[in-house]
Design an enzyme around this catalytic site. Structure first.
Site, PDB file in Angstrom:
ATOM      1  N   LYS A 207     -47.793  28.777 -29.972  1.00 49.79           N
ATOM      2  CA  LYS A 207     -47.278  28.881 -31.320  1.00 49.79           C
ATOM      3  C   LYS A 207     -47.230  27.148 -31.859  1.00 49.79           C
ATOM      4  O   LYS A 207     -47.803  26.933 -33.087  1.00 49.79           O
ATOM      5  CB  LYS A 207     -45.950  29.208 -31.351  1.00 49.79           C
ATOM      6  CG  LYS A 207     -45.080  29.162 -32.677  1.00 49.79           C
ATOM      7  CD  LYS A 207     -43.635  29.746 -32.712  1.00 49.79           C
ATOM      8  CE  LYS A 207     -42.972  29.477 -34.122  1.00 49.79           C
ATOM      9  NZ  LYS A 207     -41.744  30.093 -34.218  1.00 49.79           N
ATOM     10  N   GLY A 268     -41.445  32.898 -30.927  1.00 49.74           N
ATOM     11  CA  GLY A 268     -42.249  33.081 -29.808  1.00 49.74           C
ATOM     12  C   GLY A 268     -42.209  34.389 -29.177  1.00 49.74           C
ATOM     13  O   GLY A 268     -43.049  35.177 -28.756  1.00 49.74           O
ATOM     14  N   ARG A 269     -40.944  34.744 -28.626  1.00 56.64           N
ATOM     15  CA  ARG A 269     -40.758  35.820 -27.924  1.00 56.64           C
ATOM     16  C   ARG A 269     -40.696  37.300 -29.066  1.00 56.64           C
ATOM     17  O   ARG A 269     -40.506  38.433 -28.525  1.00 56.64           O
ATOM     18  CB  ARG A 269     -39.243  35.789 -27.412  1.00 56.64           C
ATOM     19  CG  ARG A 269     -38.138  35.401 -28.296  1.00 56.64           C
ATOM     20  CD  ARG A 269     -36.871  35.183 -27.748  1.00 56.64           C
ATOM     21  NE  ARG A 269     -35.754  34.642 -28.437  1.00 56.64           N
ATOM     22  CZ  ARG A 269     -35.675  33.368 -28.793  1.00 56.64           C
ATOM     23  NH1 ARG A 269     -36.542  32.557 -28.425  1.00 56.64           N
ATOM     24  NH2 ARG A 269     -34.601  33.300 -29.457  1.00 56.64           N
ATOM     25  N   GLU A 354     -33.039  34.647 -23.735  1.00 59.19           N
ATOM     26  CA  GLU A 354     -33.523  33.722 -24.634  1.00 59.19           C
ATOM     27  C   GLU A 354     -32.832  33.711 -25.864  1.00 59.19           C
ATOM     28  O   GLU A 354     -32.276  32.647 -26.667  1.00 59.19           O
ATOM     29  CB  GLU A 354     -35.158  33.176 -24.806  1.00 59.19           C
ATOM     30  CG  GLU A 354     -35.280  31.853 -25.201  1.00 59.19           C
ATOM     31  CD  GLU A 354     -36.822  31.470 -25.102  1.00 59.19           C
ATOM     32  OE1 GLU A 354     -37.129  30.775 -24.122  1.00 59.19           O
ATOM     33  OE2 GLU A 354     -37.703  31.835 -25.959  1.00 59.19           O
ATOM     34  N   HIS A 385     -36.322  51.062  -3.165  1.00 53.63           N
ATOM     35  CA  HIS A 385     -36.581  50.401  -1.795  1.00 53.63           C
ATOM     36  C   HIS A 385     -36.219  48.936  -1.605  1.00 53.63           C
ATOM     37  O   HIS A 385     -36.680  48.472  -0.714  1.00 53.63           O
ATOM     38  CB  HIS A 385     -37.941  50.919  -1.120  1.00 53.63           C
ATOM     39  CG  HIS A 385     -38.034  52.408  -1.434  1.00 53.63           C
ATOM     40  ND1 HIS A 385     -37.774  53.058  -0.523  1.00 53.63           N
ATOM     41  CD2 HIS A 385     -38.758  53.127  -2.194  1.00 53.63           C
ATOM     42  CE1 HIS A 385     -37.881  54.492  -0.604  1.00 53.63           C
ATOM     43  NE2 HIS A 385     -38.760  54.237  -1.951  1.00 53.63           N
ATOM     44  N   LYS A 524     -37.163  19.941 -20.917  1.00 57.16           N
ATOM     45  CA  LYS A 524     -38.302  19.455 -21.425  1.00 57.16           C
ATOM     46  C   LYS A 524     -38.358  18.014 -21.503  1.00 57.16           C
ATOM     47  O   LYS A 524     -39.264  17.151 -21.204  1.00 57.16           O
ATOM     48  CB  LYS A 524     -38.885  19.901 -22.672  1.00 57.16           C
ATOM     49  CG  LYS A 524     -39.353  21.693 -22.754  1.00 57.16           C
ATOM     50  CD  LYS A 524     -39.889  21.778 -24.145  1.00 57.16           C
ATOM     51  CE  LYS A 524     -40.121  23.514 -24.104  1.00 57.16           C
ATOM     52  NZ  LYS A 524     -40.311  23.889 -25.288  1.00 57.16           N
TER      53      LYS A 524
END
Ligand code: F6P
Length: 562
Positions: A207, A268-269, A354, A385, A524
């Site tokens: 993006k 973005g998501r 998020e 399992h 970041k």
């Protein structure tokens, strides 16, 4: 749709409502101890009372720890919190992402032309992106390209990486899709190793076109491409690199001309419906991509128009609040009984955690209650399992969401009679497992029932009562089961949109901003401060642990790659 209210002040927080107070009383009196086995015994119509049909998705909500009174109070809560007005504000393109001053309009990406804001822009990029995808698919049929590598991370990776295997039955054979996201070279190196540069298409998906991981992988892919291609490599970049981004100028500086844009109002998501969906379109083609959008749009319409009591995303969002804030469930497990949906839990982690992993409300006031649960899971039956033991006998009751698909679809290839019969048998086994798990979670097994069973391998030192306590199950563990008729582009689109809207609903009830993600920024920033220290080895001013680890990792010594 109702009239929109543009002021966040008009949207009360869930805990400031009359319904919330009523729910507290109801929880203490009936909710906490509601026993699902007794509820089914009392009411033979419980399954039907708690069934909801939304476009493409049927939901059995009857194995949840609620009754009609709970549902009524929760629905009152949604009304009181102004869910309809908030939803309408989002759909109308009001800037509900207040901390970034942006609209939230992923629904516009799947609306027919003219039915939502920005229709002309959306459809002109969509048409161009799908035309490009079809052109590349033709190149692939002629053997000109065999591999596509999507380089992106987070929302620029997880959606396509989830959808492509889910719709494998619809994919063009002979075109292999790869996804590289991690800045760890162990992600890209094994992919590049398999490729012939002259037959590979790279998509740089970002993006912002600034994300460290994506830019590092994209630069490396470009350098590798030029090295491998040999003479004429620079000129060939135009045919072998595409970009999907809102930062068209940065893509041009990178040297990419095939760029498909989108807009800041696409989170973005929430971006797989935009140009970020290019890998999906390459795999399944334009018509199927449009069917994916149409399925999502059908769910948008349901969300926009169905009464709150019959509105599936609304009811799911309310149940999420019920479990998180009343039953204090801090996680929810997702178990898709379809191997194609194996990446769905990872996709939902970003979508939900998020979006709703926040601790302050729209006014920045600290929240006195829990928000996003941990979302986790694995495709069934594999999860059975591994961690289902804890779901059945662990100390916490964790709501589980099962996804069952009625019909199989393995693709256009003709199946041999043996394979066809075997696969039909395996599908019955798969569905029986899915039903058995939700049944076992609900029914459990008393110690008295366990005492009637043989336990031949138990130690002779253990008495029968002790053994039966080990072999009993508490039961009364809640679950929801979604049923799709088949996993198709349309039904998958509807399913993903269902999850998006459900996350919106719980976020709106908590009165948080579900559309920013400041929580990823600090890491970041610290990373960019630490990066120079990796080569200098300088530890002055650092906390003791980080300084110690930096030394332990060999900072200041020449890096090497072998
Ligand atoms: O991790 C934070 C984030 O901003 C996500 O929200 C986003 O999906 C991801 O990074 C990738 O960002 P971009 O598409 O700009 O490279």
């Amino acid at each position: 749709m109702t009239t929109t209210s543009t002021t966040a002040a008009a949207w009360p927080r869930c805990d400031a409502t009359v319904a919330w107070t009523a729910l507290r009383g109801h929880f203490e009196a009936h909710g906490r101890d509601l026993d699902l086995r007794e509820a089914f015994a009392r009411d033979p119509g419980r399954f039907d009372s708690f069934a909801l049909q939304a476009p493409e998705v049927f939901a059995d909500l009857s194995k949840n720890r609620w009754d009609l009174a709970t549902r009524k109070l929760l629905t009152d809560l949604a009304h009181e919190c102004g869910i309809e007005a908030r939803r309408d504000a989002m759909l109308a393109g009001e800037p509900i992402n207040t901390t970034e001053g942006r609209a939230v309009l992923h629904t516009a990406l799947r609306a027919p032309r003219g039915a939502a804001p920005f229709g002309e822009q959306v459809h002109s990029v969509l048409d161009a992106m799908l035309a490009y995808a079809e052109q590349q698919r033709r190149r692939a049929k002629q053997g000109e390209i065999t591999d596509v590598v999507n380089i992106g991370i987070g929302g620029s990776d997880l959606g396509p990486q989830m959808v492509v295997p889910a719709l494998d039955a619809y994919a063009q054979r002979g075109l292999k899709l790869h996804f590289v996201s991690n800045v760890d070279g162990h992600d890209i190196a094994p992919v590049l190793r398999q490729l012939d540069a002259k037959r590979t298409l790279f998509i740089v998906a970002s993006k912002t076109f600034t994300t460290q991981e994506t830019m590092a992988n994209a630069q490396l892919a470009r350098a590798w491409f030029l090295e491998q291609y040999g003479a004429g490599g620079e000129a060939a970049i135009a045919k072998h690199f595409a970009a999907t981004t809102t930062n068209v100028d940065a893509a041009a500086k990178f040297g990419i001309s095939a760029t498909f844009g989108f807009w800041d109002w696409v989170g973005g998501r929430y971006s797989l419906w935009s140009a970020i969906g290019l890998p999906i379109a390459l795999a399944i083609g334009a018509d199927n991509f449009r069917a994916l959008l149409a399925g999502a749009h059908a769910m948008d319409q349901h969300f926009a128009h169905a009464e709150l009591a019959h509105n599936l995303p609304v009811q799911l969002g309310l149940l999420d609040v019920w479990y998180r804030n009343f039953h204090k469930a801090s996680s929810r497990s997702v178990a898709p009984y379809h191997q194609g949906l194996r990446r769905l839990p990872a996709y939902l982690q970003q979508l939900e955690m998020e979006s709703n992993g926040k601790s302050v409300d729209l006014d920045g006031a600290p929240l006195p209650f829990g928000t996003s649960p941990v979302v986790w899971g694995e495709a069934g039956t594999n999860g059975q399992h591994a961690y289902f033991q804890m779901l059945h006998q662990g100390t916490d009751a964790i709501p589980v969401e099962f996804i069952a698909v009625r019909r199989t679809h393995y693709g256009p290839e003709t199946l041999s009679p043996t394979l066809r019969a075997g696969l039909a048998d395996q599908h019955n086994k798969l569905l029986a497992n899915c039903l058995a798990q939700s049944q076992a979670l609900m029914l459990g097994k008393t110690a008295a029932e366990a005492a009637t069973e043989k336990a031949p391998t138990a130690s002779a030192d253990l008495d029968a009562a002790t053994i039966s306590r080990h072999r009993s199950f508490p039961g009364n563990r809640p679950s929801t089961t979604f049923v799709l008729d088949e996993l198709s582009p349309r039904s998958l689109g509807a399913l993903i949109a269902l999850y998006e809207h459900r996350v919106f609903v719980s976020g709106a009830l908590w009165r948080i901003n579900s559309f920013d993600q400041w929580g990823v920024e600090l890491g970041k920033a610290l990373c960019s401060q630490l990066l120079p220290r990796m080569s200098s080895g300088e530890t002055a001013g650092l906390d003791g642990s980080t300084a110690g680890l930096l030394k332990r990792l060999g900072a200041g010594k020449p890096a090497d790659a072998a």
